[in-house]
Design a protein around this motif. Structure first.
Motif: not given
Length: 74
Positions: A10-19, A33-40
């Motif tokens: 969490p709290n990264s500069r950009a959103s990315a999904l890396i294998e 990671p507050v109130d499920g925001k990172a999970n959403e």
């Protein structure tokens, strides 16, 4: 249903999904990671990456930790 091993950052500069080389995934998430925001954000990121609906993606284990097991549709 395939299960992905994902390490959330969490709290990264950009959103990315890396294998990673070991077959796990690293999810860089802008949200805190507050109130499920990172999970959403993680569910939206996985759905977009694999081209499926957000409703079809679910966090099986690890909703409260950095290491998560996420299911996606076939």
């Amino acid at each position: 249903m395939p299960v992905l091993q994902i390490k959330a950052k969490p709290n990264s500069r950009a959103s990315a999904l890396i294998e990673q080389d070991d077959g796990t995934w690293l999810a860089q998430l802008k949200s805190p990671p507050v109130d499920g925001k990172a999970n959403e954000e993680l569910i939206a990121l996985v759905a977009r990456h694999f081209g499926c609906a957000k409703a079809a993606v679910s966090i099986k284990t690890g909703a409260g930790s950095r290491l998560k097991r996420v299911t996606i549709p076939d």
